[in-house]
Design a protein around this motif. Structure first.
Motif, PDB file in Angstrom:
ATOM      1  N   ALA A  23       0.830  -1.202   0.000  1.00 52.55           N
ATOM      2  CA  ALA A  23       0.000   0.000   0.000  1.00 52.55           C
ATOM      3  C   ALA A  23       0.865   1.253   0.000  1.00 52.55           C
ATOM      4  O   ALA A  23       1.922   1.288   0.636  1.00 52.55           O
ATOM      5  N   SER A  24       0.419   2.261  -0.706  1.00 50.02           N
ATOM      6  CA  SER A  24       1.131   3.536  -0.728  1.00 50.02           C
ATOM      7  C   SER A  24       0.145   4.674  -0.899  1.00 50.02           C
ATOM      8  O   SER A  24      -1.006   4.453  -1.292  1.00 50.02           O
ATOM      9  N   GLY A  25       0.594   5.873  -0.568  1.00 50.60           N
ATOM     10  CA  GLY A  25      -0.228   7.050  -0.791  1.00 50.60           C
ATOM     11  C   GLY A  25      -1.181   7.405   0.322  1.00 50.60           C
ATOM     12  O   GLY A  25      -2.020   8.288   0.162  1.00 50.60           O
ATOM     13  N   PHE A  26      -1.089   6.724   1.469  1.00 49.84           N
ATOM     14  CA  PHE A  26      -1.971   7.057   2.576  1.00 49.84           C
ATOM     15  C   PHE A  26      -1.234   7.933   3.577  1.00 49.84           C
ATOM     16  O   PHE A  26      -0.009   7.985   3.597  1.00 49.84           O
ATOM     17  N   THR A  27      -2.014   8.591   4.433  1.00 52.83           N
ATOM     18  CA  THR A  27      -1.421   9.553   5.348  1.00 52.83           C
ATOM     19  C   THR A  27      -1.424   9.075   6.799  1.00 52.83           C
ATOM     20  O   THR A  27      -0.431   9.198   7.499  1.00 52.83           O
ATOM     21  N   PHE A  28      -2.566   8.551   7.233  1.00 53.09           N
ATOM     22  CA  PHE A  28      -2.686   8.156   8.627  1.00 53.09           C
ATOM     23  C   PHE A  28      -2.659   6.640   8.760  1.00 53.09           C
ATOM     24  O   PHE A  28      -2.802   5.910   7.793  1.00 53.09           O
ATOM     25  N   ASP A  29      -2.509   6.167   9.964  1.00 51.55           N
ATOM     26  CA  ASP A  29      -2.333   4.743  10.208  1.00 51.55           C
ATOM     27  C   ASP A  29      -3.595   4.056  10.713  1.00 51.55           C
ATOM     28  O   ASP A  29      -3.533   2.913  11.124  1.00 51.55           O
ATOM     29  N   ASP A  30      -4.712   4.732  10.694  1.00 54.73           N
ATOM     30  CA  ASP A  30      -5.946   4.117  11.190  1.00 54.73           C
ATOM     31  C   ASP A  30      -6.720   3.517  10.011  1.00 54.73           C
ATOM     32  O   ASP A  30      -7.746   4.032   9.598  1.00 54.73           O
ATOM     33  N   TYR A  31      -6.207   2.446   9.469  1.00 54.75           N
ATOM     34  CA  TYR A  31      -6.852   1.839   8.313  1.00 54.75           C
ATOM     35  C   TYR A  31      -6.888   0.327   8.485  1.00 54.75           C
ATOM     36  O   TYR A  31      -6.278  -0.226   9.400  1.00 54.75           O
ATOM     37  N   ALA A  32      -7.591  -0.297   7.631  1.00 51.41           N
ATOM     38  CA  ALA A  32      -7.623  -1.757   7.576  1.00 51.41           C
ATOM     39  C   ALA A  32      -7.384  -2.188   6.131  1.00 51.41           C
ATOM     40  O   ALA A  32      -7.740  -1.472   5.196  1.00 51.41           O
ATOM     41  N   ILE A  33      -6.783  -3.319   5.981  1.00 51.75           N
ATOM     42  CA  ILE A  33      -6.613  -3.926   4.661  1.00 51.75           C
ATOM     43  C   ILE A  33      -7.282  -5.285   4.680  1.00 51.75           C
ATOM     44  O   ILE A  33      -7.081  -6.076   5.608  1.00 51.75           O
ATOM     45  N   GLY A  34      -8.051  -5.510   3.675  1.00 52.55           N
ATOM     46  CA  GLY A  34      -8.743  -6.783   3.547  1.00 52.55           C
ATOM     47  C   GLY A  34      -8.368  -7.489   2.269  1.00 52.55           C
ATOM     48  O   GLY A  34      -8.009  -6.865   1.274  1.00 52.55           O
ATOM     49  N   TRP A  35      -8.441  -8.799   2.321  1.00 51.87           N
ATOM     50  CA  TRP A  35      -8.279  -9.627   1.132  1.00 51.87           C
ATOM     51  C   TRP A  35      -9.654 -10.152   0.723  1.00 51.87           C
ATOM     52  O   TRP A  35     -10.404 -10.659   1.564  1.00 51.87           O
ATOM     53  N   PHE A  36      -9.928 -10.045  -0.555  1.00 48.93           N
ATOM     54  CA  PHE A  36     -11.172 -10.530  -1.116  1.00 48.93           C
ATOM     55  C   PHE A  36     -10.843 -11.401  -2.322  1.00 48.93           C
ATOM     56  O   PHE A  36      -9.719 -11.357  -2.844  1.00 48.93           O
ATOM     57  N   ARG A  37     -11.793 -12.176  -2.771  1.00 50.76           N
ATOM     58  CA  ARG A  37     -11.567 -12.989  -3.962  1.00 50.76           C
ATOM     59  C   ARG A  37     -12.849 -13.093  -4.761  1.00 50.76           C
ATOM     60  O   ARG A  37     -13.958 -12.979  -4.226  1.00 50.76           O
ATOM     61  N   GLN A  38     -12.656 -13.302  -6.042  1.00 57.05           N
ATOM     62  CA  GLN A  38     -13.801 -13.485  -6.923  1.00 57.05           C
ATOM     63  C   GLN A  38     -13.486 -14.595  -7.910  1.00 57.05           C
ATOM     64  O   GLN A  38     -12.542 -14.490  -8.703  1.00 57.05           O
ATOM     65  N   ALA A  39     -14.271 -15.644  -7.832  1.00 59.72           N
ATOM     66  CA  ALA A  39     -14.137 -16.764  -8.749  1.00 59.72           C
ATOM     67  C   ALA A  39     -15.019 -16.515  -9.970  1.00 59.72           C
ATOM     68  O   ALA A  39     -16.000 -15.762  -9.894  1.00 59.72           O
ATOM     69  N   PRO A  40     -14.712 -17.148 -11.089  1.00 56.56           N
ATOM     70  CA  PRO A  40     -15.514 -16.954 -12.297  1.00 56.56           C
ATOM     71  C   PRO A  40     -16.983 -17.289 -12.052  1.00 56.56           C
ATOM     72  O   PRO A  40     -17.296 -18.339 -11.489  1.00 56.56           O
ATOM     73  N   GLY A  41     -17.839 -16.367 -12.428  1.00 58.35           N
ATOM     74  CA  GLY A  41     -19.264 -16.602 -12.283  1.00 58.35           C
ATOM     75  C   GLY A  41     -19.813 -16.450 -10.889  1.00 58.35           C
ATOM     76  O   GLY A  41     -20.997 -16.723 -10.649  1.00 58.35           O
ATOM     77  N   LYS A  42     -18.975 -16.025  -9.961  1.00 58.34           N
ATOM     78  CA  LYS A  42     -19.412 -15.884  -8.576  1.00 58.34           C
ATOM     79  C   LYS A  42     -19.219 -14.447  -8.102  1.00 58.34           C
ATOM     80  O   LYS A  42     -18.463 -13.684  -8.679  1.00 58.34           O
ATOM     81  N   GLU A  43     -19.914 -14.126  -7.045  1.00 64.71           N
ATOM     82  CA  GLU A  43     -19.755 -12.806  -6.460  1.00 64.71           C
ATOM     83  C   GLU A  43     -18.443 -12.721  -5.677  1.00 64.71           C
ATOM     84  O   GLU A  43     -17.925 -13.722  -5.202  1.00 64.71           O
ATOM     85  N   ARG A  44     -17.987 -11.512  -5.539  1.00 68.21           N
ATOM     86  CA  ARG A  44     -16.796 -11.296  -4.737  1.00 68.21           C
ATOM     87  C   ARG A  44     -17.102 -11.597  -3.273  1.00 68.21           C
ATOM     88  O   ARG A  44     -18.177 -11.274  -2.769  1.00 68.21           O
ATOM     89  N   GLU A  45     -16.143 -12.231  -2.603  1.00 69.86           N
ATOM     90  CA  GLU A  45     -16.340 -12.565  -1.192  1.00 69.86           C
ATOM     91  C   GLU A  45     -15.118 -12.165  -0.376  1.00 69.86           C
ATOM     92  O   GLU A  45     -13.988 -12.140  -0.881  1.00 69.86           O
ATOM     93  N   GLY A  46     -15.365 -11.853   0.875  1.00 71.60           N
ATOM     94  CA  GLY A  46     -14.275 -11.502   1.760  1.00 71.60           C
ATOM     95  C   GLY A  46     -13.506 -12.719   2.212  1.00 71.60           C
ATOM     96  O   GLY A  46     -14.067 -13.815   2.331  1.00 71.60           O
ATOM     97  N   VAL A  47     -12.221 -12.544   2.451  1.00 72.01           N
ATOM     98  CA  VAL A  47     -11.369 -13.630   2.927  1.00 72.01           C
ATOM     99  C   VAL A  47     -10.878 -13.309   4.343  1.00 72.01           C
ATOM    100  O   VAL A  47     -11.282 -13.957   5.309  1.00 72.01           O
ATOM    101  N   LEU A  48     -10.038 -12.316   4.457  1.00 72.84           N
ATOM    102  CA  LEU A  48      -9.463 -11.933   5.741  1.00 72.84           C
ATOM    103  C   LEU A  48      -9.178 -10.453   5.740  1.00 72.84           C
ATOM    104  O   LEU A  48      -8.893  -9.865   4.700  1.00 72.84           O
ATOM    105  N   GLY A  49      -9.203  -9.839   6.931  1.00 75.58           N
ATOM    106  CA  GLY A  49      -8.826  -8.450   7.065  1.00 75.58           C
ATOM    107  C   GLY A  49      -7.927  -8.248   8.267  1.00 75.58           C
ATOM    108  O   GLY A  49      -7.918  -9.065   9.194  1.00 75.58           O
ATOM    109  N   ILE A  50      -7.165  -7.156   8.241  1.00 73.39           N
ATOM    110  CA  ILE A  50      -6.296  -6.835   9.359  1.00 73.39           C
ATOM    111  C   ILE A  50      -6.303  -5.332   9.577  1.00 73.39           C
ATOM    112  O   ILE A  50      -6.314  -4.552   8.624  1.00 73.39           O
ATOM    113  N   SER A  51      -6.334  -4.951  10.841  1.00 78.86           N
ATOM    114  CA  SER A  51      -6.337  -3.545  11.216  1.00 78.86           C
ATOM    115  C   SER A  51      -4.924  -3.073  11.506  1.00 78.86           C
ATOM    116  O   SER A  51      -4.181  -3.710  12.249  1.00 78.86           O
ATOM    117  N   ARG A  52      -4.548  -1.938  10.916  1.00 81.40           N
ATOM    118  CA  ARG A  52      -3.239  -1.349  11.223  1.00 81.40           C
ATOM    119  C   ARG A  52      -3.215  -0.793  12.636  1.00 81.40           C
ATOM    120  O   ARG A  52      -2.191  -0.781  13.307  1.00 81.40           O
TER     121      ARG A  52
END
Length: 122
Positions: A23-52
């Motif tokens: 990640a780049s271009g952010f200013t403050f540290d109060d953010y979260a990053i999540g991983w998501f995935r999308q398989a062919p023909g399926k909706e995007r789904e959440g996998v895991l997230g982590i809070s900074r």
């Protein structure tokens, strides 16, 4: 904010991969990053997230518990998704996303990467 994913590959079932999200271009540290995935023909789904802010993590689905973990290297502004015991149904494009500020695991993410392809062969 810019997010760049890497690490996707073709792997056999039972194998492992580690995805990275820089990640780049952010200013403050109060953010979260999540991983998501999308398989062919399926909706995007959440996998895991982590809070900074406090390092807390969130599994969006139970199917990844015990197989996937998330970690961060704050000095490198990088979040990792370690995926073990991969299954063919894990095949998808994996995206990382940035929530700024971190308001809740169910809330919208503000920025998204381009994705990295993970293919698991049987």
């Amino acid at each position: 904010v810019q997010l760049v994913e890497s690490g996707g590959d073709l792997v056999q079932a039972g194998g492992s991969l580690r995805l990275s999200c820089v990640a780049s271009g952010f200013t403050f540290d109060d953010y979260a990053i999540g991983w998501f995935r999308q398989a062919p023909g399926k909706e995007r789904e959440g996998v895991l997230g982590i809070s900074r802010r406090d390092g807390s993590t969130c599994y969006y689905a139970d199917s990844e518990k015990g197989r996937f973990t998330i970690s961060s290297d704050n000095a490198r502004n990088t979040v990792y998704l370690q995926m073990n015991s991969l299954k063919p149904e894990d095949t998808a494009v994996y995206y990382c996303a940035f929530q700024d500020p971190h308001t809740g695991w169910g809330d919208e993410y503000d920025y998204w990467g381009q994705g990295t392809q993970v293919t698991v062969s049987s």
